[in-house]
Structures are given as C-alpha cells and as structure tokens.
Design a protein around this motif. Sequence first.
Motif, PDB file in Angstrom:
ATOM      1  N   GLN A 181      -1.324  15.053 -11.898  1.00  0.00           N
ATOM      2  CA  GLN A 181      -2.621  14.375 -11.879  1.00  0.00           C
ATOM      3  C   GLN A 181      -3.412  14.754 -10.635  1.00  0.00           C
ATOM      4  O   GLN A 181      -4.642  14.816 -10.673  1.00  0.00           O
ATOM      5  N   CYS A 182      -2.708  15.017  -9.517  1.00  0.00           N
ATOM      6  CA  CYS A 182      -3.403  15.511  -8.305  1.00  0.00           C
ATOM      7  C   CYS A 182      -4.212  16.759  -8.641  1.00  0.00           C
ATOM      8  O   CYS A 182      -5.406  16.854  -8.321  1.00  0.00           O
ATOM      9  N   LEU A 183      -3.543  17.706  -9.286  1.00  0.00           N
ATOM     10  CA  LEU A 183      -4.213  18.961  -9.645  1.00  0.00           C
ATOM     11  C   LEU A 183      -5.356  18.712 -10.626  1.00  0.00           C
ATOM     12  O   LEU A 183      -6.432  19.307 -10.511  1.00  0.00           O
ATOM     13  N   THR A 184      -5.127  17.822 -11.571  1.00  0.00           N
ATOM     14  CA  THR A 184      -6.160  17.493 -12.573  1.00  0.00           C
ATOM     15  C   THR A 184      -7.410  16.949 -11.898  1.00  0.00           C
ATOM     16  O   THR A 184      -8.539  17.395 -12.183  1.00  0.00           O
ATOM     17  N   LEU A 185      -7.226  15.990 -10.991  1.00  0.00           N
ATOM     18  CA  LEU A 185      -8.376  15.363 -10.325  1.00  0.00           C
ATOM     19  C   LEU A 185      -9.097  16.360  -9.417  1.00  0.00           C
ATOM     20  O   LEU A 185     -10.326  16.363  -9.336  1.00  0.00           O
ATOM     21  N   LEU A 186      -8.330  17.203  -8.733  1.00  0.00           N
ATOM     22  CA  LEU A 186      -8.954  18.193  -7.844  1.00  0.00           C
ATOM     23  C   LEU A 186      -9.737  19.229  -8.633  1.00  0.00           C
ATOM     24  O   LEU A 186     -10.829  19.651  -8.216  1.00  0.00           O
ATOM     25  N   GLU A 187      -9.195  19.656  -9.762  1.00  0.00           N
ATOM     26  CA  GLU A 187      -9.927  20.622 -10.603  1.00  0.00           C
ATOM     27  C   GLU A 187     -11.204  19.980 -11.142  1.00  0.00           C
ATOM     28  O   GLU A 187     -12.250  20.629 -11.217  1.00  0.00           O
ATOM     29  N   GLU A 188     -11.129  18.698 -11.488  1.00  0.00           N
ATOM     30  CA  GLU A 188     -12.328  17.974 -11.938  1.00  0.00           C
ATOM     31  C   GLU A 188     -13.349  17.907 -10.811  1.00  0.00           C
ATOM     32  O   GLU A 188     -14.535  18.165 -11.009  1.00  0.00           O
ATOM     33  N   GLY A 189     -12.867  17.559  -9.624  1.00  0.00           N
ATOM     34  CA  GLY A 189     -13.762  17.476  -8.462  1.00  0.00           C
ATOM     35  C   GLY A 189     -14.425  18.806  -8.169  1.00  0.00           C
ATOM     36  O   GLY A 189     -15.624  18.870  -7.876  1.00  0.00           O
ATOM     37  N   LEU A 190     -13.642  19.884  -8.286  1.00  0.00           N
ATOM     38  CA  LEU A 190     -14.177  21.219  -7.989  1.00  0.00           C
ATOM     39  C   LEU A 190     -15.222  21.642  -9.016  1.00  0.00           C
ATOM     40  O   LEU A 190     -16.154  22.378  -8.694  1.00  0.00           O
ATOM     41  N   SER A 191     -15.090  21.147 -10.236  1.00  0.00           N
ATOM     42  CA  SER A 191     -16.084  21.491 -11.261  1.00  0.00           C
ATOM     43  C   SER A 191     -17.450  20.889 -10.933  1.00  0.00           C
ATOM     44  O   SER A 191     -18.492  21.431 -11.312  1.00  0.00           O
ATOM     45  N   HIS A 192     -17.456  19.764 -10.215  1.00  0.00           N
ATOM     46  CA  HIS A 192     -18.729  19.125  -9.826  1.00  0.00           C
ATOM     47  C   HIS A 192     -19.205  19.583  -8.443  1.00  0.00           C
ATOM     48  O   HIS A 192     -20.401  19.561  -8.162  1.00  0.00           O
ATOM     49  N   SER A 193     -18.247  19.966  -7.560  1.00  0.00           N
ATOM     50  CA  SER A 193     -18.587  20.451  -6.218  1.00  0.00           C
ATOM     51  C   SER A 193     -17.926  21.807  -5.998  1.00  0.00           C
ATOM     52  O   SER A 193     -16.893  21.902  -5.338  1.00  0.00           O
ATOM     53  N   PRO A 194     -18.478  22.869  -6.558  1.00  0.00           N
ATOM     54  CA  PRO A 194     -17.828  24.191  -6.484  1.00  0.00           C
ATOM     55  C   PRO A 194     -17.674  24.718  -5.053  1.00  0.00           C
ATOM     56  O   PRO A 194     -16.903  25.645  -4.829  1.00  0.00           O
ATOM     57  N   SER A 195     -18.393  24.125  -4.101  1.00  0.00           N
ATOM     58  CA  SER A 195     -18.319  24.610  -2.715  1.00  0.00           C
ATOM     59  C   SER A 195     -17.461  23.728  -1.822  1.00  0.00           C
ATOM     60  O   SER A 195     -17.428  23.940  -0.603  1.00  0.00           O
TER      61      SER A 195
END
Length: 985
Positions: free
Chosen positions: A504-518
């Motif tokens: 779930q850590c990876l899932t949430l981080l990938e979700e976060g990165l999709s909204h904040s690519p930088s």
Amino acid sequence: MSSAGNIPCCWGSAPTRRPGWCGLAPPLRSCEIDYLDNGNNKMAIQQADKLLKKHKDLHCAKVLKAIGLQRTGKQDEAYTLAQEVAALEPTDDNSLQALTILYREMHRPELVTKLYEAAVKKVPNSEEYHSHLFMAYARVGEYKKMQQAGMALYKIVPKNPYYFWSVMSLIMQSISAQDENLSKTMFLPLAERMVEKMVKEDKIEAEAEVELYYMILERLEKYREALDVVRGKLGEKLTSELQSRENKCMAMYKKLRRWPECNALSRRLLLKNSDDWQFYITYFDSVFQLIDESWTPPLEEEHSLEGEVHYSIEQAVKFIEDRITEESKSSRPLRGPYLAKLELIRRLRHRGCNDEHKLGDPEELMFQYFRKFGDKPCCFTDLKVFVDLLPASQYTKFISQLLEVIPLSATAESEIALPDDIKALQQHLCVVQLSRLLGIYHAMDKKQKLTVVQELMLRYRHGLEFGKSCLKTELQFSDYYCLLAVHLLLDLWLEEGEETAVWQCLTLLEEGLSHSPSNAQFKLLLIRIYCRLGAFEPVAELYSSLDAKHIQHDTIGYLLTRYAESLGHYAAASQSCNFALRFFHSNQKDTSEYIIQAYKYGAFEKIPEFIAFRNRLNSSLHFAQVRTERMLLDLLLEANISTSLEESIKSMSLSPEEDDIPWKDLRDNRDLTVLFNWDPKDRDISEEHRKLSLEEETLWLRIRSLTLRLVSGLPTLSHTIQPKNSEKTAENGVSSKIDTIRSLLQQLEATVDSGKKFLEQKIQYPVLGPPPTRMAGFFSNGSCQCQTSLFYLVSDIYELDTNGLEDSAEVQERIGNSFKSLLERLTDLFNKCKGDLIEVRDGTLKTHPNLLENLVFFVETISITLWVSSYCDSVLRPFKSNLQKKKKKKKESSLAMPPVFTHFLDYVTDLQTLTSNVIDYIKGLEIILTALKLEDLSLKDTLLLQEEKFTKTVQGKVQSSYHHSVQEIGELLKKRLDTIKKLKI
C-alpha cells in the motif's frame, strides 16, 4: 569549443575578447573548426589532411587534426602529432590555443605549462602569454611557480591584480604546506609584508585586495590587526556584500572574545532588522558570556566601541519583548522576535535559571506562534526546534489546543471535518506533522494507525481540489498528507511485519506521483521501497527523473548504485556507474576552471574552498565504491567472455600491488537526511548510526577492493616455469607476484574477520536512514568462504607449478580436496538461491528479494571460480603435454598419470553440471514469473477502490523487474557455462 582566452586586467571586468577560435586563419575557421564544433571529427581530419598536403608546416592544422584523432579514440596518434608541434615551441596564438584545448581533453594539463613556458622564453614581454602561463600553473596547483609567474607578469605590466595573484599563491603555499610552522613563519608573513608594502604606498585599489589582506591576517591569527583593517579606511571598500564589514568585525570580536562589542554590534544590527536570526544567536551568546564573566560597564566611558551593551538577563528579556512590540507595528509579520523568545527560554532552562517565567509559558507561546504563522510551510520547522520545551504529559493537550483554532467544517460526503481553503489546510498539515514528531502516532496500535492512514489519504485527496490549477512542475498543497500516511504504513511493515502495508505504501506513492510528477520526496521514497523489495527496474527511471545535478551525484547517488548490480540489473548498473564516474572525473577539470575564474575576478577567499571541495570529492567514499564496483562489474560482464581476463585487467590499468583508495582520508559525503522525516529524536537517524554506517561501508569497500586486486593478480601468475628453477623465478619477479597474492589474501581474511565482528552488533538503522551494505548476505550465503578458498587454491596451484609434479603428492591431494570442498560450497550457495521470488499467501504477496541477491553472488562466485580454473588449466596443461611426450618416447602406456589431472577433470565436469542445473532453475523461475497473474489479487482490509489502478501498476512493476533480473542473470550464466566447457587439459 573554447580555449584559454585573454585574462582581464581589472577585478570584476569581463574578458576583453571572447575566448575561442576568433583569431584563427579564415580557411581553418570555415572548415576544420566548424566540423569539430559540430562533432564531425572524421571530416575535420580529412580537411586537415588536405591543408597539410598544401602547407606541410601549418602547425595549427596539425593540432586540429590531433583534436579530431583524440575525439575518435586515437589517443596515441593524437599525442604523437601534438608533440611534433609542441617540440617546435610555437608562439602563434592559434597553435597555442588549439594545443591547450587538446591537452585539456587528454587530461594532461601539465603539458600546457611546458607549452607556455617555451612561449614566454621566446616572447618574454607578452602579457597574454605570461597570464596564460600563470593560469596553466593554477590548473596543476604549482603554487611556487604561480608566485614567480605573477611577479614576472607584474614587472612587465605593473597592474595590481597580477601583484595580488602572486600574494594569493603564497597563501596557497601556506595552505598546502605539510609543515604548519613553515606556513606561519615563512609563507604567510611574506604575503603580509607584500600587502603592507602596497598599503604604505597607498596602492590598494579594489575590494578584492582588502579581502586578501584580511584573509592573511586571519590565518596569522592577528585578529586585532584584521579588525583594524576592517574598521579603518580600507574597510570602506568592503561593499559588494550586505553587512560585509559588520560580519567581519563580528567574526574578529568573537575570535578576540570581545563580548561587549559582540553584544553591542548584534544588538544594533537587530534594531535595524529584527528578523535576522544569526544576530539573535550572537546576542544571546554574548549576553551569557558577559554574565559568566560578571562584566560591568565602565563608569565614565562608553560601554564599548560599538555602543550600548546588555549584560543581564533582565536586559535581554526586555530587549526581546521590545522587538515583539515593534513587530506588532510592522506592516510585515516577522518570525524572528517570537522564535528568539523561545530560544531565550531554552537557554535559561538549560542553565537552570529561574527567570524563564518572565518570558511566559512555552506552550502558550508556541500556541500563539501557531495562530500567527500556522498557515506558513515554515511553521513546523520553526516549532520543531523547540518542542523539547513541552513536557511529554502535555503533548496530546497541546495538539488538541492547536486543532481547536483551525477552521474545519464537516461535509455531507465525509464525517471528517475538512478545510475550506489553503490556509486552513496548511495549518492542519502543520498539526499533523507535529503529532508525528511528538510520537503520538507511534503510540497507536495497528487498527488506529490504519484508521489514521485512511483519514490522511481522504484529506490528501480533498486537498487536491485546491491544486487543480497547479502546473506539473508544482507540488500539490496536500502532498505531505500522503507522505505521512506512507510513514505510518512503513511503521506497520517494519515493526509488525505487515507485508500488505508495504504494497500500500507503493500504491499511495504512485498515486501521489501521478498528481505531483515533480515531487522528489515521492520519488526518493519509491526508490528506497522498491529497492527494499528487490525491484530495481522502476528505480532507474525514477532516479533519472530526479534530474540530479552536480554534487548530488555524490550525495544521493548511493541510492542507485547500492542496488543496481546486487539485484541483477547489470546493464542498468553499468549505466549508473558510468553516470556517477563521469561527474567525479570531470570534477578535477571543472574545479580548475572555478579556481581560474576566482583569480580573474579577485574572489580569493573562494580559492581554498574550491580546492577543499575538489579534495573532498577525490576522497569521496561513494567515488571509491563506484570505481571499484564498476571494475568488478566490467570483469563480470566481459572477462573470458568477449576478452581474456588479462586483456580486461590491462585495459583497466589494474595492478594487484597498487591501492589507490585514500583510506585515511575517505569522506562520507552521503546525504542521509535527504528523505523528509517527522520521527521523534529517539527514532531518528543519530550520529552513532552515521559512524556505524561509515564503518560498515568502509569494511565492505575493503573486501571488494581486495577481491578486485586478487583477481587482477591472476594473469601475472599465468606463465610456464621450469620446475624447481627458483633462481629464474626470482629473477623474473614471479615469486614476488605470488607473495603479493598471499599478502592480499591475509588482508582479506583479516577484513572478513573485522566484518563478522561488526555484524555481531546486529545494528538496525532507521528505515529512512542509511541502507545496509551487502556484507551480511556475502557472509551468510557462503560466497565469502567460496571466494576465499578459491584464492587459497591459487596458492596451491602455484606451488605445484613451481615445484613440479614429482614429490608433490601432498600438494596434489590438497588441490583435490579443495576442488571437492569448493563444489560442496557452490552447491550450498545454489541451495540458498532456491525459492519463490514472489509468494502468494492468503491472497497477499510476500517477496523474497534476498534470493535475487544470492543469485547475483552465485554468478559472481562462479566467475571467480572460472578465472581461477583457467589459471589451473594453464598450469596443468603443459604438465600433461610433457607427460604424454615422455610416454611416446619411452613407449610406456602404463605410466601412471598424477591424480591432480583426474581431480581437475572431475571438478570441471561437476562444475559444468552445477552451472547447467542453475540455468535450468533460472528458466523455471522465468516461467513462474511469467505465469503469475497478480492482477487477480487485491490487497485486503486497507485497499480503497480508487487505489486499485495503482496497486496493479505497482505489482506489475515488481513482477517485471524480477523477470528482468532473472533474465539478465540467466544470460550471463549461459555465457559463463560456454567458457567452462572450454576448460580441457
């Protein structure tokens, strides 16, 4: 393309003409130079050849051809051609500039000095050639010659910059002098006298010259004289930096321990700007120093040279209160006065004073500070410093008090009260960060933590509404909610072994990165977690997207290079090592250019900093690690596959006798705090963790370096020696080669023992702290024992080679036992590689990345086994050939063959079988990984509907990475098997 260029004659001025090819003859400019500038080196060579047919003595054309040859990899030809021109000692600007460029590209700056030394002899009055000679010396650090060149230049053209170049060269001699006494009795006093001469003659013109005088006096510890310079007429020239004079005065007051002046000056500067934190620190330091010394002001004179002095707690309290009163009238809110009050309370408490109550209750002050600045991102970092003023029993109450003043409102869609604007969101984020820092989240049980994770993610997704207009390069306002949720899940993973939590850590981080690519924090955390799971494939892309600049290749590069090779991604490992080494190799050249610019523009105080920076990078632990691992990796991928081991080692200029790692000066430049952290002090990375990590990294580097040197010694032993010809072996220096191998083996054994003792401490670094080395796996899976026994086998084979087959029954038996023992150990290592990389258990995934690391160690150990076996083959083959010849001569078919041949043939056959078995096993792993349908799984309990897409992405990336790793390991092992099949005596 650029060359040396002209040197400006005034501080801060630009060069009188741009450096480059502007002075070259027109036919050259239009042909070779354009081709060279465009990277078309072959055409440049052809054009140069055409010109040289017409004009054989056209020196510049020869050099331009040499540049083309250098850039096409023909270094020897280029060097020969360049030396032909250099031997003629040219004085034309075209040839000199072109040769300078060529020598720099060859990384031979010392040749530029010879070039301009010759030019200066022929044209002794040339300002340009003398200045180029000075800068050429600067590139190679010839400080004595720089001093002489500077004075020679000043005599030709009496301009201040040239004179002070010479003075600065004296300072550099003092810095580089190993004898500190010599530095302070000869070089610095001479530099001081040279500057004093200019002062007396009233020839000081520029700020740079005053800066240099100040630097000399400071290094001589003549602080009073330095203070007089700054406060006097010369100090008026110090204008380029804001408060330059005041800062220098303050530094000297501190050195002289003149606390009244320190206090008065900092007080005066705070009256001008009550938000300058550095002066609050000096003010408090000086107040308490004066209190400790029981200082009282003189009755009739002024308090100090700088004015009124505060020398009591009452005065300090009143001064801070006055600053807060002034701040309330200011049009812009200032944080400094409020934080100064908390700082004063902390100092009073530390000293055991009872006066802190005069300033108020820290909890109330922090609450008021939050009300005033809680919506600013800096609020958390400001208060973080002072949370230790709060009693632990008040933590929960303090957080509740803060939450009460945040305007949150419940909606129909959510039971949780949410902020209506960005200001309220920032305030709430600050409170959540403080909650983590105060350990409130750490005290929760699993169920409570999961509830908080869901709440934080709800707040994160709600906060995205405020960032709809953000650009891709901007961060979302609510990103920290997502990061904090991930930190809580990491707690569950590491403390309670919750495998679901890491997915779930990876899932949430990938979700976060999709909204904040930088968002670099999302990427860094993803890199760390993917690596912990053994999945390197997504890491390379993430690191590349960070777009690390310059020094970051040293400070955060370890995140990439630590895992690339160890997880079986050999191609990516090569690429990442090259990436890092490119930066380190360019450092020497780049720093030289910074130093030259500093001389040109009179930034003398920066020159020692640049040199210290260069030395720090040259002594970097990461640099030494990457260089060693890169060479081992090259041998692993190439030696005895595409080239022989001997050729590979020769191309790397490796020698077993040489150790070029600066062990005593190794610097740990890693940034271990690059990941944001809100953990309490007792859970955060400590100084002890840093020291232990450095010790572990150094031990592992020693093991790897010694392994590399032992391997590099194998080709030096591969030769035919006449039996029992001890005199000849000594004459050829061969006996010293085996002595070197044996000495290195003893060092390896000692380092391994130290490593085992280190691991007995069972150190656990914080999850966001330094990653552990591969040393524990190297010992536990048996690779260490295998590799060490291989080098002992080398010693036995050498003994057999030297003494011959006769009367060597004991050695042959030892070799036979070594073969058997080695195969047993390799089989045991293979057994530790067996298992499922991804295991599906109760609908959840369990990964076993240690199996990948074991496989990589197996391939490395097999490679070393192959190199040692090739050495055995080279020794035994001639012996067998000689025996067969004897059989034919004597016609004795019954002549017994020594057992060592049978031992070796059986060993090679078993080694081939074992390697084939491992390849078959790896094929099976590939099939399993391909067939695994992870998309049918779902993470139970904590998974929300909107996370499913990212969960599948994460699982796919891990599966793909494992598949890629297994493929690369399998391919390399197949090549090794092909080479094993060629071992026949």
